[in-house]
Design a protein around this motif. Structure first.
Motif, PDB file in Angstrom:
ATOM      1  N   PRO A  98      -8.562 -67.040  53.395  1.00 27.23           N
ATOM      2  CA  PRO A  98      -7.407 -66.544  52.646  1.00 27.23           C
ATOM      3  C   PRO A  98      -6.087 -66.954  53.274  1.00 27.23           C
ATOM      4  CG  PRO A  98      -8.447 -64.766  53.855  1.00 27.23           C
ATOM      5  CD  PRO A  98      -9.334 -65.949  54.014  1.00 27.23           C
ATOM      6  N   CYS A  99      -5.038 -66.801  52.524  1.00 25.90           N
ATOM      7  CA  CYS A  99      -3.689 -67.106  52.976  1.00 25.90           C
ATOM      8  C   CYS A  99      -3.358 -66.312  54.243  1.00 25.90           C
ATOM      9  CB  CYS A  99      -2.722 -66.766  51.851  1.00 25.90           C
ATOM     10  SG  CYS A  99      -1.008 -66.565  52.366  1.00 25.90           S
ATOM     11  N   PRO A 100      -2.811 -66.949  55.283  1.00 26.98           N
ATOM     12  CA  PRO A 100      -2.461 -66.210  56.503  1.00 26.98           C
ATOM     13  C   PRO A 100      -1.420 -65.126  56.272  1.00 26.98           C
ATOM     14  CG  PRO A 100      -2.546 -68.570  56.943  1.00 26.98           C
ATOM     15  CD  PRO A 100      -2.654 -68.408  55.457  1.00 26.98           C
ATOM     16  N   MET A 101      -0.455 -65.375  55.375  1.00 32.64           N
ATOM     17  CA  MET A 101       0.562 -64.354  55.118  1.00 32.64           C
ATOM     18  C   MET A 101      -0.058 -63.144  54.440  1.00 32.64           C
ATOM     19  SD  MET A 101       3.857 -66.632  53.955  1.00 32.64           S
ATOM     20  CE  MET A 101       4.859 -65.190  53.628  1.00 32.64           C
ATOM     21  N   CYS A 102      -0.951 -63.380  53.481  1.00 27.59           N
ATOM     22  CA  CYS A 102      -1.657 -62.270  52.836  1.00 27.59           C
ATOM     23  C   CYS A 102      -2.483 -61.507  53.860  1.00 27.59           C
ATOM     24  CB  CYS A 102      -2.561 -62.787  51.725  1.00 27.59           C
ATOM     25  SG  CYS A 102      -1.701 -63.511  50.314  1.00 27.59           S
ATOM     26  N   THR A 103      -3.116 -62.251  54.763  1.00 22.47           N
ATOM     27  CA  THR A 103      -3.928 -61.629  55.799  1.00 22.47           C
ATOM     28  C   THR A 103      -3.073 -60.740  56.691  1.00 22.47           C
ATOM     29  OG1 THR A 103      -5.451 -63.515  55.789  1.00 22.47           O
ATOM     30  CG2 THR A 103      -5.494 -62.096  57.719  1.00 22.47           C
ATOM     31  N   ALA A 104      -1.895 -61.231  57.070  1.00 20.87           N
ATOM     32  CA  ALA A 104      -1.004 -60.434  57.916  1.00 20.87           C
ATOM     33  C   ALA A 104      -0.573 -59.162  57.201  1.00 20.87           C
ATOM     34  CB  ALA A 104       0.208 -61.267  58.315  1.00 20.87           C
ATOM     35  N   PHE A 105      -0.244 -59.286  55.917  1.00 22.91           N
ATOM     36  CA  PHE A 105       0.207 -58.123  55.155  1.00 22.91           C
ATOM     37  C   PHE A 105      -0.908 -57.090  55.015  1.00 22.91           C
ATOM     38  CE2 PHE A 105       0.718 -56.010  50.972  1.00 22.91           C
ATOM     39  CZ  PHE A 105       1.855 -55.286  51.269  1.00 22.91           C
ATOM     40  N   LEU A 106      -2.100 -57.539  54.633  1.00 25.83           N
ATOM     41  CA  LEU A 106      -3.196 -56.584  54.432  1.00 25.83           C
ATOM     42  C   LEU A 106      -3.663 -55.981  55.745  1.00 25.83           C
ATOM     43  CD1 LEU A 106      -5.306 -58.349  51.651  1.00 25.83           C
ATOM     44  CD2 LEU A 106      -3.672 -56.473  51.428  1.00 25.83           C
ATOM     45  N   GLY A 107      -3.600 -56.759  56.817  1.00 32.60           N
ATOM     46  CA  GLY A 107      -3.957 -56.205  58.123  1.00 32.60           C
ATOM     47  C   GLY A 107      -3.043 -55.059  58.506  1.00 32.60           C
ATOM     48  N   ALA A 108      -1.753 -55.208  58.177  1.00 27.49           N
ATOM     49  CA  ALA A 108      -0.794 -54.143  58.480  1.00 27.49           C
ATOM     50  C   ALA A 108      -0.934 -52.956  57.534  1.00 27.49           C
ATOM     51  CB  ALA A 108       0.625 -54.698  58.406  1.00 27.49           C
ATOM     52  N   LEU A 109      -1.546 -53.172  56.373  1.00 23.44           N
ATOM     53  CA  LEU A 109      -1.676 -52.114  55.374  1.00 23.44           C
ATOM     54  C   LEU A 109      -2.956 -51.309  55.536  1.00 23.44           C
ATOM     55  CD1 LEU A 109      -0.511 -50.890  52.718  1.00 23.44           C
ATOM     56  CD2 LEU A 109      -1.773 -52.669  51.476  1.00 23.44           C
ATOM     57  N   LEU A 162      -0.939 -66.604  39.700  1.00 20.37           N
ATOM     58  CA  LEU A 162      -1.569 -67.905  39.479  1.00 20.37           C
ATOM     59  C   LEU A 162      -0.622 -68.784  38.684  1.00 20.37           C
ATOM     60  CD1 LEU A 162      -4.279 -69.358  40.069  1.00 20.37           C
ATOM     61  CD2 LEU A 162      -5.010 -68.682  37.775  1.00 20.37           C
ATOM     62  N   ALA A 163      -0.266 -69.921  39.268  1.00 18.72           N
ATOM     63  CA  ALA A 163       0.649 -70.858  38.619  1.00 18.72           C
ATOM     64  C   ALA A 163      -0.096 -71.712  37.599  1.00 18.72           C
ATOM     65  CB  ALA A 163       1.306 -71.747  39.674  1.00 18.72           C
ATOM     66  N   PRO A 164       0.621 -72.365  36.687  1.00 13.84           N
ATOM     67  CA  PRO A 164      -0.033 -73.224  35.693  1.00 13.84           C
ATOM     68  C   PRO A 164      -0.887 -74.330  36.320  1.00 13.84           C
ATOM     69  CG  PRO A 164       2.220 -72.783  35.031  1.00 13.84           C
ATOM     70  CD  PRO A 164       2.071 -72.228  36.408  1.00 13.84           C
ATOM     71  N   ASP A 165      -0.511 -74.785  37.523  1.00 16.93           N
ATOM     72  CA  ASP A 165      -1.289 -75.848  38.166  1.00 16.93           C
ATOM     73  C   ASP A 165      -2.489 -75.305  38.934  1.00 16.93           C
ATOM     74  OD1 ASP A 165      -0.174 -74.665  40.387  1.00 16.93           O
ATOM     75  OD2 ASP A 165       0.891 -76.446  41.087  1.00 16.93           O
ATOM     76  N   GLY A 166      -2.718 -73.985  38.878  1.00 17.64           N
ATOM     77  CA  GLY A 166      -3.868 -73.383  39.540  1.00 17.64           C
ATOM     78  C   GLY A 166      -3.604 -72.890  40.948  1.00 17.64           C
ATOM     79  N   SER A 167      -2.424 -73.135  41.494  1.00 20.82           N
ATOM     80  CA  SER A 167      -2.108 -72.636  42.835  1.00 20.82           C
ATOM     81  C   SER A 167      -1.851 -71.135  42.775  1.00 20.82           C
ATOM     82  CB  SER A 167      -0.889 -73.366  43.409  1.00 20.82           C
ATOM     83  OG  SER A 167       0.238 -73.207  42.566  1.00 20.82           O
ATOM     84  N   GLU A 168      -2.164 -70.475  43.870  1.00 18.87           N
ATOM     85  CA  GLU A 168      -2.051 -69.018  43.924  1.00 18.87           C
ATOM     86  C   GLU A 168      -0.768 -68.580  44.631  1.00 18.87           C
ATOM     87  OE1 GLU A 168      -6.554 -67.303  44.129  1.00 18.87           O
ATOM     88  OE2 GLU A 168      -5.768 -68.203  45.963  1.00 18.87           O
ATOM     89  N   TRP A 169      -0.296 -67.389  44.233  1.00 19.68           N
ATOM     90  CA  TRP A 169       0.837 -66.745  44.884  1.00 19.68           C
ATOM     91  C   TRP A 169       0.482 -65.280  45.094  1.00 19.68           C
ATOM     92  CZ3 TRP A 169       4.727 -69.479  46.845  1.00 19.68           C
ATOM     93  CH2 TRP A 169       4.951 -70.756  46.328  1.00 19.68           C
ATOM     94  N   PRO A 170       0.997 -64.657  46.149  1.00 19.13           N
ATOM     95  CA  PRO A 170       0.774 -63.220  46.294  1.00 19.13           C
ATOM     96  C   PRO A 170       1.598 -62.468  45.255  1.00 19.13           C
ATOM     97  CG  PRO A 170       2.301 -63.973  47.966  1.00 19.13           C
ATOM     98  CD  PRO A 170       1.833 -65.209  47.242  1.00 19.13           C
ATOM     99  N   ALA A 171       1.077 -61.347  44.806  1.00 21.09           N
ATOM    100  CA  ALA A 171       1.799 -60.565  43.796  1.00 21.09           C
ATOM    101  C   ALA A 171       1.643 -59.082  44.102  1.00 21.09           C
ATOM    102  CB  ALA A 171       1.279 -60.877  42.398  1.00 21.09           C
ATOM    103  N   LEU A 172       2.768 -58.436  44.365  1.00 21.78           N
ATOM    104  CA  LEU A 172       2.797 -57.000  44.629  1.00 21.78           C
ATOM    105  C   LEU A 172       3.350 -56.307  43.392  1.00 21.78           C
ATOM    106  CD1 LEU A 172       2.399 -54.812  46.876  1.00 21.78           C
ATOM    107  CD2 LEU A 172       4.811 -55.152  47.445  1.00 21.78           C
TER     108      LEU A 172
END
Length: 230
Positions: A98-109, A162-172
């Motif tokens: 998974p995305c490292p930034m998502c991992t950092a956020f969920l680890g803190a949560l 999810l972007a039109p090109d299939g790339s993912e973004w975090p969404a809160l």
């Protein structure tokens, strides 16, 4: 209506030197303290404006899979609460990790979620099967977060994960339930609006990692992407 004391006056009153502070340091620190007071007040003004938002739109009837393999609806994620916070994390089937930034956020949560759930419901949503999400969660030592898998990409696309090109973004996102109906209340929309030279960030940034680095002389650094131990 009470009038707030000027931030500069309040800062001067509150200022107390640490051992061996120079006059130059103390003057700069008092000036910064006044700005911190103003920032705190601005954060509260924004929070009040956010709380006063009218209800957003009713979401379509999305389907999710829980850790027991059951199909559930968005309304089911509320439990006994009328407010639901969801985080869509970047861990689709195409990702090895998974995305490292998502991992950092969920680890803190993961730890404070037990306290948060006294007031609101919290759910983590991903495009990978729940078993895969849970395997990574257990690897990281997370014990308290609840994970769900999208049963299709329409939810991720509709709510900017999810972007039109299939790339993912975090969404809160924040959802509310009123009179038996679910409404979208707030979603992060700052993506793509960052000022030149800045990494993407919230206002305020919900990630403790960034907030603590912002207190240090080097800040987030030029290479701001976290290099987490995998």
């Amino acid at each position: 209506m009470s009038t707030l004391e000027p931030a500069t006056t309040l800062a001067a009153k509150a200022s107390k030197p640490y051992p061996n502070d120079s006059a130059e340091y103390r003057a700069a620190r008092v000036a910064l303290l006044a700005e911190e007071i103003e920032l705190r007040r601005h954060i509260e003004r924004v929070a009040q404006q956010r709380r006063a938002l009218p209800l957003g739109g009713e979401p379509p009837e999305y389907a999710f899979t829980d850790e027991n393999g059951n199909t559930v609806q968005l309304a089911d994620l509320f439990g006994a609460h009328d407010t639901l916070l969801t985080y869509f994390w970047m861990y689709g089937p195409q990702r090895q990790r998974p995305c490292p930034m998502c991992t950092a956020f969920l680890g803190a949560l993961d730890t404070p979620v037990a306290d948060l759930q006294q007031r609101i419901a919290v759910a983590v949503i991903g495009r990978s099967p729940v078993a895969r999400q849970l395997a990574f969660a257990r690897e990281r030592g997370w014990k308290n977060l609840s994970f769900y898998a999208t049963a299709g990409d329409s939810y991720a696309r509709d709510y900017r994960g999810l972007a039109p090109d299939g790339s993912e973004w975090p969404a809160l996102d924040v959802w509310v339930r009123r009179n038996g109906k679910v409404y979208h209340f707030w979603g992060g929309e700052l993506g793509g609006t960052q000022d030149p030279g800045q990494d993407p960030r919230g206002a305020p940034d919900p990630t403790p990692l960034w907030n603590l680095l912002d207190l240090t002389p080097a800040g987030r650094g030029k290479d701001w992407y976290p290099k987490l131990a995998y």
